[in-house]
Design an enzyme around this catalytic site. Structure first.
Site, PDB file in Angstrom:
ATOM      1  N   ILE A   1       1.098  -1.087   0.130  1.00 10.36           N
ATOM      2  CA  ILE A   1      -0.014   0.023   0.256  1.00 10.36           C
ATOM      3  C   ILE A   1       0.548   1.353  -0.095  1.00 10.36           C
ATOM      4  CG2 ILE A   1      -0.078  -0.390   2.490  1.00 10.36           C
ATOM      5  CD1 ILE A   1      -2.844   1.249   2.365  1.00 10.36           C
ATOM      6  N   TYR A   2       1.944   1.472  -0.163  1.00 10.14           N
ATOM      7  CA  TYR A   2       2.651   2.541   0.295  1.00 10.14           C
ATOM      8  C   TYR A   2       2.669   3.551  -0.863  1.00 10.14           C
ATOM      9  CZ  TYR A   2       4.190   0.718   5.606  1.00 10.14           C
ATOM     10  OH  TYR A   2       4.813   0.347   6.560  1.00 10.14           O
ATOM     11  N   GLY A   3       2.546   4.351  -1.108  1.00 10.64           N
ATOM     12  CA  GLY A   3       2.713   4.976  -2.137  1.00 10.64           C
ATOM     13  C   GLY A   3       1.524   4.607  -3.358  1.00 10.64           C
TER      14      GLY A   3
END
Length: 315
Positions: free
Chosen positions: A52-54
Site C-alpha cells: 500500500i505504501y505510495g
C-alpha cells in the site's frame, strides 16, 4: 550493526530496520538512494515496505535501487499485503486471492523472485482466518516468500494465528509481528508481547519514536514541515497531551544527562525491550536517518531505563 534472529526462526536481521513508507511520495529517488547507502554502510539489512505504501511507489523505488546500491542477497526484504485503499477509503482484505495477487505485484515492482518476509498487514474480520493463513502457506511453498509474519494483530489474534500454523506439520509458521511500540504507546505490552513471546515470534516495532513526538520537536510548537502540521495531524492525537509531554520531558532530561539526543534515548529504549528484534525507523532525509543509526553501541544505564519505564507507565 548487530544482527538478531527473528523470534525462534533462522531469519537474521539487523537490529534496526529501514522503513520506506514515504519512498516514491514524500521521499524522492535521490534521497532514498542516500538513505539506503547510509543504512547499508552502517551494517543494516532489514528493509521494510508494503503493497500500500505510495500505492506501490515505495516498492518500485526500492526495486530500482536493489542491485545498484546493494546486492539483493545482502538485504532482507519485508513487505505486506491485505490493507489497501479503494475509492479513497481504507479497505481490509486478507482473502487468499487478493493477497496472493498483491504479493505477485510486489515481486514485480521489487524486481525479485521472492521476498524474505511477507506479512499480513491487518486482521480481516470478513475473511476466515484459515483462508488467510493458507495464503501464507502457498507463498512459502511456492518460493515467493521465505518467511511469513503478521502486523497489527491483537494479542488473541496473534496467539490464534500462531497456534493454527504450528498445529499441523507442513504449515508455514508465523515468524514475526509488526506493531506500534514506543515510550508513548506501550499498549502492546499487555497482551501482544506476551502472545508473541509464548509463540516464538520476533517483534518489529513501528513508530518507535512516537510518530516523531519523542524527538522533542513538538515541545515548543508544531514545525511547519512536520507531520503534526500536515493532513496527518490527527495521527498524533493522544501523543501531544499532558501525558505525552511528561514522557517527552523525561526523555529530554535523560538525553541531557547522557549527552545523547532525545531520539537516541527513545530508540535505544525500544530496541532493547524484551522480545524486540528490530524497530523500524523511517526518515525524510538521510541526515535524519544517520541520527538514528548513531545508536549502535549505545546502551541505557539501568537507572535511566527504570526511570523511563516508570514515567511512561504512570504519566
Amino acid at each position: 550493526m548487530q544482527q538478531r534472529y527473528v523470534g525462534a526462526s533462522g531469519l537474521r536481521v539487523s537490529r534496526l530496520g529501514l522503513g520506506t513508507m514515504t519512498w516514491g511520495t514524500g521521499t524522492d529517488e535521490h534521497e532514498a538512494r542516500d538513505q539506503l547507502i547510509a543504512f547499508v554502510e552502517a551494517g543494516g539489512t532489514l528493509l521494510d515496505t508494503a503493497h500500500i505504501y505510495g500505492d506501490g511507489a515505495s516498492e518500485e523505488l526500492l526495486g530500482r535501487l536493489l542491485g545498484d546500491v546493494v546486492p539483493r542477497d545482502d538485504v532482507v526484504i519485508a513487505t505486506k499485503a491485505g490493507f489497501g485503499v479503494r475509492r479513497g477509503q481504507p479497505t481490509y482484505d486478507a482473502s487468499r486471492g487478493t493477497v496472493l495477487t498483491a504479493l505477485d505485484l510486489s515481486l514485480r515492482r521489487l524486481g525479485v523472485d521472492h521476498v524474505d518476509l511477507w506479512q499480513m498487514h491487518v486482521w480481516d474480520d470478513r475473511t476466515p482466518l484459515d483462508e488467510t493463513l493458507a495464503a501464507l502457506d502457498i507463498a512459502v511453498s511456492s518460493g515467493r516468500a521465505s518467511y511469513v509474519g503478521i502486523s497489527n494483530y491483537t494479542g488473541w489474534q496473534t496467539a490464534q494465528a500462531a497456534t493454527w500454523q504450528r498445529a499441523v506439520p507442513g504449515r508455514a509458521p508465523i515468524t514475526s509481528t509488526q506493531v506500534e511500540y514506543s515510550l508513548v504507546n506501550r499498549e502492546v505490552e499487555d497482551e501482544v508481547l506476551p502472545a508473541a513471546r509464548a509463540s516464538g515470534l520476533g517483534v518489529l516495532p513501528y513508530s518507535p519514536l512516537g510518530k516523531g513526538v519523542l524527538t522533542g520537536k513538538y515541545r515548543t510548537g508544531t514545525p511547519s514541515e512536520s507531520r503534526g502540521a500536515s493532513e496527518h495531524a490527527g495521527m498524533l492525537e493522544g501523543y501531544l497531551d499532558e501525558r505525552g509531554r511528561g514522557i517527552v520531558e523525561a526523555v529530554v532530561r535523560a538525553g541531557d544527562g547522557l549527552g545523547w539526543t532525545p531520539l537516541e534515548v527513545a530508540l535505544v529504549w525500544v530496541r532493547d525491550r524484551p522480545g524486540v528484534t528490530a524497530p523500524i525507523v523511517g526518515a525524510r532525509t538521510a541526515t535524519q536517518l544517520k541520527g538514528a543509526l548513531g545508536v549502535e553501541g549505545k546502551e541505557l544505564p539501568p537507572e535511566i531505563r527504570a526511570a523511563l519505564d516508570d514515567v511512561s507507565e504512570s504519566a
